[in-house]
Motif scaffolding. Structure first.
Motif, PDB file in Angstrom:
ATOM      1  N   MET A 187      36.498  95.409  20.943  1.00 28.77           N
ATOM      2  CA  MET A 187      36.409  93.979  20.728  1.00 28.77           C
ATOM      3  C   MET A 187      35.203  93.648  19.859  1.00 28.77           C
ATOM      4  O   MET A 187      35.301  92.815  18.960  1.00 28.77           O
ATOM      5  CB  MET A 187      36.318  93.289  22.095  1.00 28.77           C
ATOM      6  N   ILE A 188      34.095  94.314  20.136  1.00 31.75           N
ATOM      7  CA  ILE A 188      32.886  94.044  19.359  1.00 31.75           C
ATOM      8  C   ILE A 188      33.083  94.466  17.914  1.00 31.75           C
ATOM      9  O   ILE A 188      32.681  93.755  16.987  1.00 31.75           O
ATOM     10  CB  ILE A 188      31.667  94.747  19.995  1.00 31.75           C
ATOM     11  N   LEU A 189      33.733  95.623  17.711  1.00 29.03           N
ATOM     12  CA  LEU A 189      33.989  96.096  16.350  1.00 29.03           C
ATOM     13  C   LEU A 189      34.892  95.121  15.601  1.00 29.03           C
ATOM     14  O   LEU A 189      34.634  94.803  14.431  1.00 29.03           O
ATOM     15  CB  LEU A 189      34.618  97.487  16.390  1.00 29.03           C
ATOM     16  N   ALA A 190      35.917  94.618  16.248  1.00 24.40           N
ATOM     17  CA  ALA A 190      36.818  93.658  15.615  1.00 24.40           C
ATOM     18  C   ALA A 190      36.082  92.364  15.257  1.00 24.40           C
ATOM     19  O   ALA A 190      36.308  91.789  14.186  1.00 24.40           O
ATOM     20  CB  ALA A 190      37.991  93.359  16.538  1.00 24.40           C
ATOM     21  N   LEU A 191      35.193  91.919  16.114  1.00 25.18           N
ATOM     22  CA  LEU A 191      34.427  90.707  15.834  1.00 25.18           C
ATOM     23  C   LEU A 191      33.428  90.905  14.694  1.00 25.18           C
ATOM     24  O   LEU A 191      33.216  90.005  13.879  1.00 25.18           O
ATOM     25  CB  LEU A 191      33.704  90.238  17.095  1.00 25.18           C
ATOM     26  N   MET A 192      32.826  92.090  14.626  1.00 21.57           N
ATOM     27  CA  MET A 192      31.897  92.372  13.531  1.00 21.57           C
ATOM     28  C   MET A 192      32.640  92.405  12.198  1.00 21.57           C
ATOM     29  O   MET A 192      32.156  91.852  11.198  1.00 21.57           O
ATOM     30  CB  MET A 192      31.173  93.696  13.780  1.00 21.57           C
ATOM     31  N   ILE A 193      33.795  93.030  12.179  1.00 27.14           N
ATOM     32  CA  ILE A 193      34.590  93.075  10.951  1.00 27.14           C
ATOM     33  C   ILE A 193      35.031  91.672  10.550  1.00 27.14           C
ATOM     34  O   ILE A 193      34.974  91.294   9.379  1.00 27.14           O
ATOM     35  CB  ILE A 193      35.792  94.016  11.132  1.00 27.14           C
ATOM     36  N   ALA A 194      35.456  90.885  11.521  1.00 26.18           N
ATOM     37  CA  ALA A 194      35.891  89.513  11.242  1.00 26.18           C
ATOM     38  C   ALA A 194      34.750  88.671  10.675  1.00 26.18           C
ATOM     39  O   ALA A 194      34.962  87.875   9.761  1.00 26.18           O
ATOM     40  CB  ALA A 194      36.435  88.866  12.506  1.00 26.18           C
ATOM     41  N   GLY A 195      33.560  88.855  11.198  1.00 26.96           N
ATOM     42  CA  GLY A 195      32.416  88.104  10.688  1.00 26.96           C
ATOM     43  C   GLY A 195      32.075  88.464   9.258  1.00 26.96           C
ATOM     44  O   GLY A 195      31.820  87.590   8.421  1.00 26.96           O
ATOM     45  N   LYS A 196      32.083  89.754   8.964  1.00 24.44           N
ATOM     46  CA  LYS A 196      31.764  90.191   7.600  1.00 24.44           C
ATOM     47  C   LYS A 196      32.844  89.781   6.603  1.00 24.44           C
ATOM     48  O   LYS A 196      32.559  89.288   5.516  1.00 24.44           O
ATOM     49  CB  LYS A 196      31.555  91.693   7.574  1.00 24.44           C
ATOM     50  N   VAL A 197      34.103  89.973   6.990  1.00 23.79           N
ATOM     51  CA  VAL A 197      35.205  89.607   6.104  1.00 23.79           C
ATOM     52  C   VAL A 197      35.272  88.093   5.936  1.00 23.79           C
ATOM     53  O   VAL A 197      35.572  87.595   4.851  1.00 23.79           O
ATOM     54  CB  VAL A 197      36.535  90.172   6.642  1.00 23.79           C
ATOM     55  N   GLY A 198      34.972  87.361   7.007  1.00 24.11           N
ATOM     56  CA  GLY A 198      34.979  85.908   6.934  1.00 24.11           C
ATOM     57  C   GLY A 198      33.941  85.350   5.983  1.00 24.11           C
ATOM     58  O   GLY A 198      34.104  84.258   5.447  1.00 24.11           O
ATOM     59  N   ALA A 199      32.876  86.104   5.748  1.00 25.78           N
ATOM     60  CA  ALA A 199      31.864  85.663   4.789  1.00 25.78           C
ATOM     61  C   ALA A 199      32.211  86.086   3.365  1.00 25.78           C
ATOM     62  O   ALA A 199      31.925  85.364   2.407  1.00 25.78           O
ATOM     63  CB  ALA A 199      30.508  86.235   5.178  1.00 25.78           C
ATOM     64  N   VAL A 200      32.865  87.238   3.224  1.00 28.89           N
ATOM     65  CA  VAL A 200      33.120  87.790   1.887  1.00 28.89           C
ATOM     66  C   VAL A 200      34.387  87.222   1.242  1.00 28.89           C
ATOM     67  O   VAL A 200      34.398  86.972   0.033  1.00 28.89           O
ATOM     68  CB  VAL A 200      33.203  89.333   1.969  1.00 28.89           C
ATOM     69  N   VAL A 201      35.434  87.002   2.006  1.00 32.40           N
ATOM     70  CA  VAL A 201      36.717  86.579   1.440  1.00 32.40           C
ATOM     71  C   VAL A 201      36.624  85.249   0.694  1.00 32.40           C
ATOM     72  O   VAL A 201      37.088  85.161  -0.448  1.00 32.40           O
ATOM     73  CB  VAL A 201      37.820  86.554   2.531  1.00 32.40           C
ATOM     74  N   PRO A 202      36.043  84.192   1.240  1.00 38.13           N
ATOM     75  CA  PRO A 202      35.970  82.943   0.470  1.00 38.13           C
ATOM     76  C   PRO A 202      35.148  83.080  -0.815  1.00 38.13           C
ATOM     77  O   PRO A 202      35.495  82.493  -1.839  1.00 38.13           O
ATOM     78  CB  PRO A 202      35.301  81.947   1.432  1.00 38.13           C
ATOM     79  N   ILE A 203      34.090  83.874  -0.750  1.00 37.68           N
ATOM     80  CA  ILE A 203      33.276  84.075  -1.952  1.00 37.68           C
ATOM     81  C   ILE A 203      34.080  84.821  -3.015  1.00 37.68           C
ATOM     82  O   ILE A 203      34.042  84.471  -4.199  1.00 37.68           O
ATOM     83  CB  ILE A 203      31.982  84.835  -1.593  1.00 37.68           C
ATOM     84  N   ALA A 204      34.824  85.855  -2.599  1.00 42.49           N
ATOM     85  CA  ALA A 204      35.631  86.626  -3.545  1.00 42.49           C
ATOM     86  C   ALA A 204      36.754  85.771  -4.135  1.00 42.49           C
ATOM     87  O   ALA A 204      37.034  85.852  -5.340  1.00 42.49           O
ATOM     88  CB  ALA A 204      36.199  87.854  -2.856  1.00 42.49           C
ATOM     89  N   LEU A 205      37.400  84.962  -3.306  1.00 38.65           N
ATOM     90  CA  LEU A 205      38.469  84.106  -3.821  1.00 38.65           C
ATOM     91  C   LEU A 205      37.930  83.088  -4.809  1.00 38.65           C
ATOM     92  O   LEU A 205      38.579  82.798  -5.824  1.00 38.65           O
ATOM     93  CB  LEU A 205      39.180  83.406  -2.661  1.00 38.65           C
ATOM     94  N   LYS A 206      36.768  82.552  -4.535  1.00 39.03           N
ATOM     95  CA  LYS A 206      36.140  81.601  -5.461  1.00 39.03           C
ATOM     96  C   LYS A 206      35.824  82.281  -6.785  1.00 39.03           C
ATOM     97  O   LYS A 206      36.015  81.704  -7.862  1.00 39.03           O
ATOM     98  CB  LYS A 206      34.865  81.042  -4.818  1.00 39.03           C
ATOM     99  N   LYS A 207      35.368  83.530  -6.719  1.00 37.54           N
ATOM    100  CA  LYS A 207      35.038  84.281  -7.928  1.00 37.54           C
ATOM    101  C   LYS A 207      36.279  84.541  -8.779  1.00 37.54           C
ATOM    102  O   LYS A 207      36.209  84.559 -10.000  1.00 37.54           O
ATOM    103  CB  LYS A 207      34.375  85.599  -7.544  1.00 37.54           C
ATOM    104  N   PHE A 208      37.429  84.743  -8.125  1.00 38.89           N
ATOM    105  CA  PHE A 208      38.674  84.983  -8.851  1.00 38.89           C
ATOM    106  C   PHE A 208      39.362  83.700  -9.302  1.00 38.89           C
ATOM    107  O   PHE A 208      40.462  83.736  -9.840  1.00 38.89           O
ATOM    108  CB  PHE A 208      39.638  85.809  -8.001  1.00 38.89           C
ATOM    109  N   GLY A 209      38.728  82.564  -9.042  1.00 42.77           N
ATOM    110  CA  GLY A 209      39.261  81.286  -9.499  1.00 42.77           C
ATOM    111  C   GLY A 209      40.313  80.673  -8.592  1.00 42.77           C
ATOM    112  O   GLY A 209      41.020  79.768  -9.005  1.00 42.77           O
ATOM    113  N   MET A 210      40.419  81.164  -7.382  1.00 43.23           N
ATOM    114  CA  MET A 210      41.382  80.609  -6.433  1.00 43.23           C
ATOM    115  C   MET A 210      40.675  79.633  -5.493  1.00 43.23           C
ATOM    116  O   MET A 210      39.458  79.681  -5.344  1.00 43.23           O
ATOM    117  CB  MET A 210      42.031  81.738  -5.634  1.00 43.23           C
TER     118      MET A 210
END
Length: 60
Positions: free
Chosen positions: A1-24
């Motif tokens: 559970m802790i591993l899943a939450l850590m991954i979710a936190g990191k991905v939750g920070a990176v995905v919006p930034i990456a999508l913004k960079k790709f113009g989406m």
């Protein structure tokens, strides 16, 4: 559970930034991408733990 939450936190920070960079628009796409990655990572982490602990099962 802790591993899943850590991954979710990191991905939750990176995905919006990456999508913004790709113009989406991150508000439209980030929830779908984030949910998919989080579900896959959580499922694989649980299966990995089960695989590691399967040696403890009694054998007949």
């Amino acid at each position: 559970m802790i591993l899943a939450l850590m991954i979710a936190g990191k991905v939750g920070a990176v995905v919006p930034i990456a999508l913004k960079k790709f113009g989406m628009n991150p508000a439209q796409s980030s929830s779908i991408v984030l949910t998919t990655i989080t579900d896959i990572a959580g499922f694989m982490s649980f299966l990995g733990i089960a695989l590691l602990l399967s040696d403890m099962l009694p054998r007949n």
